[in-house]
Write an enzyme that holds these catalytic residues in place. Structure first.
Site, PDB file in Angstrom:
ATOM      1  N   TRP A   1       0.782  -1.182   0.015  1.00  0.00           N
ATOM      2  CA  TRP A   1      -0.047  -0.053   0.119  1.00  0.00           C
ATOM      3  C   TRP A   1       0.871   1.320  -0.217  1.00  0.00           C
ATOM      4  O   TRP A   1       0.426   2.227  -0.707  1.00  0.00           O
ATOM      5  CB  TRP A   1      -1.000  -0.007   1.235  1.00  0.00           C
ATOM      6  CG  TRP A   1      -1.897  -1.206   1.132  1.00  0.00           C
ATOM      7  CD1 TRP A   1      -2.113  -2.211   1.959  1.00  0.00           C
ATOM      8  CD2 TRP A   1      -2.997  -1.404  -0.020  1.00  0.00           C
ATOM      9  NE1 TRP A   1      -3.094  -3.082   1.427  1.00  0.00           N
ATOM     10  CE2 TRP A   1      -3.252  -2.624   0.398  1.00  0.00           C
ATOM     11  CE3 TRP A   1      -2.993  -0.789  -1.142  1.00  0.00           C
ATOM     12  CZ2 TRP A   1      -4.522  -3.249  -0.493  1.00  0.00           C
ATOM     13  CZ3 TRP A   1      -4.139  -1.480  -1.909  1.00  0.00           C
ATOM     14  CH2 TRP A   1      -4.727  -2.519  -1.772  1.00  0.00           C
TER      15      TRP A   1
ATOM     16  N   ASP B   1      -1.657   6.765   6.091  1.00  0.00           N
ATOM     17  CA  ASP B   1      -2.832   5.770   5.769  1.00  0.00           C
ATOM     18  C   ASP B   1      -2.963   4.880   6.887  1.00  0.00           C
ATOM     19  O   ASP B   1      -2.173   4.078   7.336  1.00  0.00           O
ATOM     20  CB  ASP B   1      -2.310   4.867   4.540  1.00  0.00           C
ATOM     21  CG  ASP B   1      -3.380   3.905   4.028  1.00  0.00           C
ATOM     22  OD1 ASP B   1      -4.504   3.578   4.666  1.00  0.00           O
ATOM     23  OD2 ASP B   1      -3.115   3.182   3.192  1.00  0.00           O
TER      24      ASP B   1
ATOM     25  N   LYS C   1     -12.143  -1.872   6.645  1.00  0.00           N
ATOM     26  CA  LYS C   1     -11.392  -2.886   7.575  1.00  0.00           C
ATOM     27  C   LYS C   1     -11.991  -2.498   9.112  1.00  0.00           C
ATOM     28  O   LYS C   1     -12.199  -3.909   9.675  1.00  0.00           O
ATOM     29  CB  LYS C   1      -9.854  -2.333   7.856  1.00  0.00           C
ATOM     30  CG  LYS C   1      -9.237  -2.231   6.165  1.00  0.00           C
ATOM     31  CD  LYS C   1      -8.856  -3.301   5.467  1.00  0.00           C
ATOM     32  CE  LYS C   1      -8.878  -3.152   3.978  1.00  0.00           C
ATOM     33  NZ  LYS C   1      -7.685  -2.438   3.587  1.00  0.00           N
TER      34      LYS C   1
HETATM   35  C1  LIG Z   1      -6.919  -2.053   2.059  1.00  0.00           C
HETATM   36  C2  LIG Z   1      -6.212  -0.981   2.243  1.00  0.00           C
HETATM   37  C3  LIG Z   1      -5.885  -0.364   1.289  1.00  0.00           C
HETATM   38  C4  LIG Z   1      -6.708  -0.136  -0.048  1.00  0.00           C
HETATM   39  O1  LIG Z   1      -7.862   0.359   0.341  1.00  0.00           O
HETATM   40  P1  LIG Z   1      -9.171   0.538  -0.934  1.00  0.00           P
HETATM   41  O2  LIG Z   1     -10.092   1.139  -0.080  1.00  0.00           O
HETATM   42  O3  LIG Z   1      -9.474  -0.895  -1.325  1.00  0.00           O
HETATM   43  O4  LIG Z   1      -8.661   1.476  -1.979  1.00  0.00           O
HETATM   44  C5  LIG Z   1      -5.014   0.948   1.299  1.00  0.00           C
HETATM   45  N1  LIG Z   1      -4.238   0.895   2.307  1.00  0.00           N
HETATM   46  C6  LIG Z   1      -4.236   0.027   3.424  1.00  0.00           C
HETATM   47  C7  LIG Z   1      -3.500   0.335   4.629  1.00  0.00           C
HETATM   48  C8  LIG Z   1      -5.225  -0.990   3.247  1.00  0.00           C
HETATM   49  O5  LIG Z   1      -5.179  -2.010   4.346  1.00  0.00           O
END
Ligand SMILES: *Cc1c(COP(=O)(O)O)cnc(C)c1O
Length: 360
Positions: A102, A172, A196
């Site tokens: 990511w 993030d 999540k």
């Molecule tokens: C799942 C995830 C993403 C991607 O998320 P989307 O909403 O599917 O774009 C990005 N960063 C992290 C840390 C993730 O766990």
């Protein structure tokens, strides 16, 4: 009705209480005679949902008043472009720490918009640790410094934030959102996809310090312009109404449980049960260095692919689902987000103990 223990990395489990409440309110939300799915996002009744969700989030995360809370769409991945478009505008530079897929995707996307530097990486050991940072590597005049706080695929987390001085820190937090208290004031922006730990898929929450706004590039698509979204209280266009409603129910659930200190305590307890087992098992072992282990995502392996496959198959049959590791790393991964009850982890460990006995 038999519900499984779902260890998916996302979309993932939601608290059963939340699902039950949503079911009970499905046809008639608070006497409105409609489902939240059906109502206008500009109605008074919906306004109380989106405002209520924001208020609860501010309260739970202790978000300072000089931060905007945005309820957006497009997933975390859309922000990989929105962040440089909005913020990489003074010197056209940004720093990144590559701690997994990511972080790497965010870095690669940002390269389309300016000069990006990977100041450290843990790719050499399949991202099984958080790299030590050397401040001499940091770009002094970077517009921001970017990290992925909890690395969902590899199971690492920053226990200590990089000291970036005056350079705005952006994180993030998709897979550790609301899992424990964080000091929002240390960041210029934190954001994450909701699927999540916060809500079903479809919602991305961005928390942005106000002084960061108002500087987007002219070419920034309207829908990616944080200032415009902020000016319109996340209602520039139709927001993901129902997902925001479920988000509000999850926030109410968290508040009732005692907030982020309480959920942290529960998450620490859950993770300890699993890590203690892994540390003592002869068959299973965790893949992350102990000091960087995540509370949310716990990858582990046996020493044979065959045994991994057998374990995943038998676990699935026993009602422990989605334990297969990410396709890029293999092995197993148990994601134990907020909604996973302690009992789910205890039962998984019991199952693993039995499996180890039966197969060694
Ligand atoms: C799942 C995830 C993403 C991607 O998320 P989307 O909403 O599917 O774009 C990005 N960063 C992290 C840390 C993730 O766990």
């Amino acid at each position: 009705m038999a519900r499984v223990y779902n260890f998916s990395a996302g979309p993932s489990m939601l608290p059963e209480e939340v699902l039950k409440k949503a079911a009970a309110e499905m046809l008639d939300y608070e006497g409105s005679g409609q489902s939240v799915m059906e109502m206008s996002h500009r109605s008074k009744v919906y306004d109380s949902i989106i405002k209520g969700a924001e208020q609860l989030l501010r309260e739970l995360m202790n978000i300072p008043d000089n931060y905007k809370v945005l309820f957006l769409q497009g997933g975390a991945s859309t922000q990989f472009a929105a962040i440089p478009l909005n913020f990489m505008n003074k010197n056209g530079k940004a720093d990144f720490v590559i701690t997994g897929q990511w972080a790497k995707k965010a870095y690669q996307e940002a390269q389309k918009y300016g000069e990006c530097k990977a100041v450290a990486s843990s790719a050499d050991k399949t991202f099984s640790y958080i790299p030590k940072l050397d401040k001499n590597e940091f770009t002094k005049d970077a517009d921001y410094f970017y990290i992925c706080m909890n690395n969902t695929i590899y199971g690492t987390v920053y226990h200590e934030l990089p000291d970036t001085g005056d350079v705005p820190l952006i994180a993030d937090i998709s897979s550790c959102f609301l899992s424990e208290p964080i000091d929002v004031s240390k960041f210029a922006m934190v954001y994450g996809g909701a699927q999540k730990n916060v809500a079903p898929a479809g919602l991305t929450i961005c928390i942005i310090r106000e002084d960061m706004l108002g500087n987007a590039r002219d070419i920034t698509p309207t829908m990616l312009n944080y200032q415009i979204m902020a000016d319109n209280d996340s209602l520039y266009n139709t927001p993901p109404c129902y997902t925001i409603y479920i988000c509000k129910l999850v926030l109410e659930w968290l508040k009732e449980m005692g907030g982020l200190e309480a959920i942290k305590e529960r998450n620490v307890k859950k993770a300890k049960i699993l890590y203690d087992f892994l540390d003592n098992s002869k068959m299973f072992k965790g893949t992350v260095v102990p000091e960087d282990r995540s509370l949310m995502n716990v990858p582990f392996v046996t020493d044979s692919e065959e045994l991994n496959a057998k374990f995943i198959k038998e676990a699935t049959e026993a009602g422990f689902v989605n334990l297969k590791g990410h396709r890029s790393v293999g092995g197993m991964r148990a994601s134990i987000y907020n909604a996973m009850p302690v009992e789910g982890v205890e039962k998984l460990v019991e199952f693993m103990t039995e499996f180890e006995k039966a197969n060694s």
